[in-house]
Design a protein around this motif. Structure first.
Motif, short mmCIF file in Angstrom:
data_model
loop_
_atom_site.label_atom_id
_atom_site.label_comp_id
_atom_site.label_asym_id
_atom_site.label_seq_id
_atom_site.Cartn_x
_atom_site.Cartn_y
_atom_site.Cartn_z
N TRP A 228 21.05 -32.88 -43.11
CA TRP A 228 21.21 -32.17 -44.38
C TRP A 228 22.58 -32.50 -44.95
O TRP A 228 23.55 -32.75 -44.25
CB TRP A 228 20.98 -30.68 -44.24
CG TRP A 228 21.85 -29.91 -43.31
CD1 TRP A 228 22.95 -29.16 -43.63
CD2 TRP A 228 21.70 -29.77 -41.88
NE1 TRP A 228 23.48 -28.56 -42.52
CE2 TRP A 228 22.72 -28.91 -41.42
CE3 TRP A 228 20.78 -30.27 -40.96
CZ2 TRP A 228 22.87 -28.57 -40.08
CZ3 TRP A 228 20.92 -29.93 -39.62
CH2 TRP A 228 21.95 -29.08 -39.19
N SER A 229 22.63 -32.53 -46.29
CA SER A 229 23.84 -32.96 -46.98
C SER A 229 23.76 -32.50 -48.43
O SER A 229 22.80 -31.85 -48.85
CB SER A 229 23.97 -34.49 -46.91
OG SER A 229 25.17 -34.93 -47.52
N SER A 230 24.79 -32.85 -49.20
CA SER A 230 24.78 -32.57 -50.64
C SER A 230 25.04 -33.83 -51.45
O SER A 230 24.46 -34.01 -52.52
CB SER A 230 25.81 -31.49 -50.99
OG SER A 230 25.41 -30.24 -50.48
N GLN A 231 25.92 -34.71 -50.97
CA GLN A 231 26.13 -36.02 -51.60
C GLN A 231 26.38 -37.04 -50.49
O GLN A 231 27.52 -37.31 -50.14
CB GLN A 231 27.31 -36.00 -52.58
CG GLN A 231 27.43 -37.32 -53.35
CD GLN A 231 28.80 -37.52 -53.98
OE1 GLN A 231 29.57 -36.60 -54.14
NE2 GLN A 231 29.09 -38.77 -54.33
N PRO A 232 25.33 -37.63 -49.93
CA PRO A 232 25.51 -38.50 -48.77
C PRO A 232 25.97 -39.91 -49.08
O PRO A 232 26.38 -40.63 -48.16
CB PRO A 232 24.12 -38.52 -48.12
CG PRO A 232 23.19 -38.28 -49.27
CD PRO A 232 23.91 -37.36 -50.20
N LEU A 233 25.87 -40.37 -50.33
CA LEU A 233 26.25 -41.74 -50.67
C LEU A 233 27.35 -41.74 -51.73
O LEU A 233 27.57 -40.75 -52.42
CB LEU A 233 25.05 -42.50 -51.21
CG LEU A 233 23.82 -42.66 -50.33
CD1 LEU A 233 22.81 -43.57 -51.02
CD2 LEU A 233 24.17 -43.18 -48.96
#
Length: 355
Positions: A228-233
């Protein structure tokens, strides 16, 4: 590494937006800024079984299973099952159509000659899809990843069905899960983009698989990824190549290469020893080189790779079981089982996006 994300595209498909989408940054918009969502930072203390469930405040999340299977005659197959969660706003789950979560399911089966893929979409809050704890269940329509066990990752049921395929598998493991990266903090770029990431690479699967009307009894190793993440790139990253490898010697390897518009790819991974001890692998320890391409969906895809990890005496060739394992879905990508030859034979899965 499992970050296929779609927030803007799904919002347009299901959220009723009639405005033009802004230009996406990074693959599928995953480089877009997400200031209002919860950031991923080092030092998180994981808690189980709670972290098997959904995480309010984060923008993207997935429950991702792949399995390398054989039937009683030794024929090879692959199975994929994925549930993605996308938050349109950083708010808690709520019942009804005001819910701000979109769910997406992907399922696929692969043999040396056949690859079938299917997808499902659902709005949260109306019972069509979701994840609950005690007992654990992740579902979208009649696709299920569920357990009645107190520790759900010890004994799971996995199922999906479409017009050309179906599978019903039991996944069991007595081994502990693996925190990827730095105790679960998995960095994706030099700029600090990251996800929270853990895996269960020790599953053993058994059950039945149907392809084009024929039924097979199958078994083999399976791998669960949770992120889970919010802005992985970053906006500069165009896609990735991700490997999960089951070696016959008992070790497991996870590697990913994040490709960029400019500059060298971001490369890292995890070495999982036969006794479960883990070691983070850095770019200078890994050689990951495409060896052969095939034309898939009218584009060249690197379907055979050379992987070397000299510190581990690993020198292998990784080749697709079916070079045409193209996920021809609304968000298309390549994903399928691979065969491993060389110093450490085995099997695994490869995912390639952004080509």
């Amino acid at each position: 590494m499992r970050t296929k994300w779609l927030v803007l595209m799904i919002a347009l498909l299901l959220g009723g937006c009639d405005q033009s989408a802004p230009e996406e940054k990074g693959f599928a918009g995953m480089g877009d800024q997400a200031q209002s969502f919860t950031p991923v930072v080092p030092g998180r203390v994981f808690s189980f079984p709670a972290d098997h469930g959904a995480h309010d405040g984060f923008r993207i999340e997935w429950w991702y299973v792949t399995a390398n299977l054989k039937d009683q005659q030794g024929n090879d197959f692959g199975v994929q099952w994925t549930l993605f969660r996308s938050a349109l706003k950083p708010v808690a789950e709520q019942a009804g159509w005001g819910n701000q979560t979109i769910w997406l399911g992907h399922a696929a089966v692969t043999s040396p000659s056949v690859h079938h893929a299917a997808e499902r979409y659902a709005r949260g809050g109306v019972g069509q899809a979701g994840v609950r704890l005690a007992p654990f269940e992740a579902w979208i329509d009649d696709w299920m990843f569920a357990s009645q066990a107190q520790d759900p990752l010890r004994d799971m049921q996995l199922s999906a069905r479409d017009k050309n395929f179906a599978y019903q598998l039991r996944l069991t493991s007595s081994r502990p899960l693996v925190l990827q990266g730095d105790n679960g903090f998995s960095q994706k770029s030099e700029e600090g983009q990251a996800s929270y990431y853990y895996s269960q690479p020790f599953f053993q699967a058994s059950g039945t698989l149907q392809i084009d009307g024929q039924t097979y009894s199958v078994s083999g190793p399976a791998w669960l990824d949770r992120e889970w993440s919010s802005q992985p790139l970053t906006a500069n990253q165009t896609g990735w190549d991700w490997f999960s490898l089951h070696l016959d010697s008992g070790e497991h390897v996870m590697l990913y290469r994040m490709r960029q518009k400019d500059g060298a790819p971001y490369l890292t991974g995890t070495w999982i020893a036969a006794d479960g001890q883990i070691q983070t692998l850095h770019s200078e320890q890994i050689s990951l080189v495409p060896q052969d391409t095939a034309k898939v969906a009218d584009r060249p895809m690197p379907v055979k790779w050379s992987i070397r990890i000299p510190d581990k005496q690993l020198d292998i060739s990784v080749d697709a079981l079916n070079r045409n394992a193209w996920m021809d879905l609304r968000i298309p990508y390549w994903e399928g089982p691979v065969k491993i030859d060389g110093s450490h034979p085995g099997q695994g899965y490869l995912e390639m996006t952004g080509y």
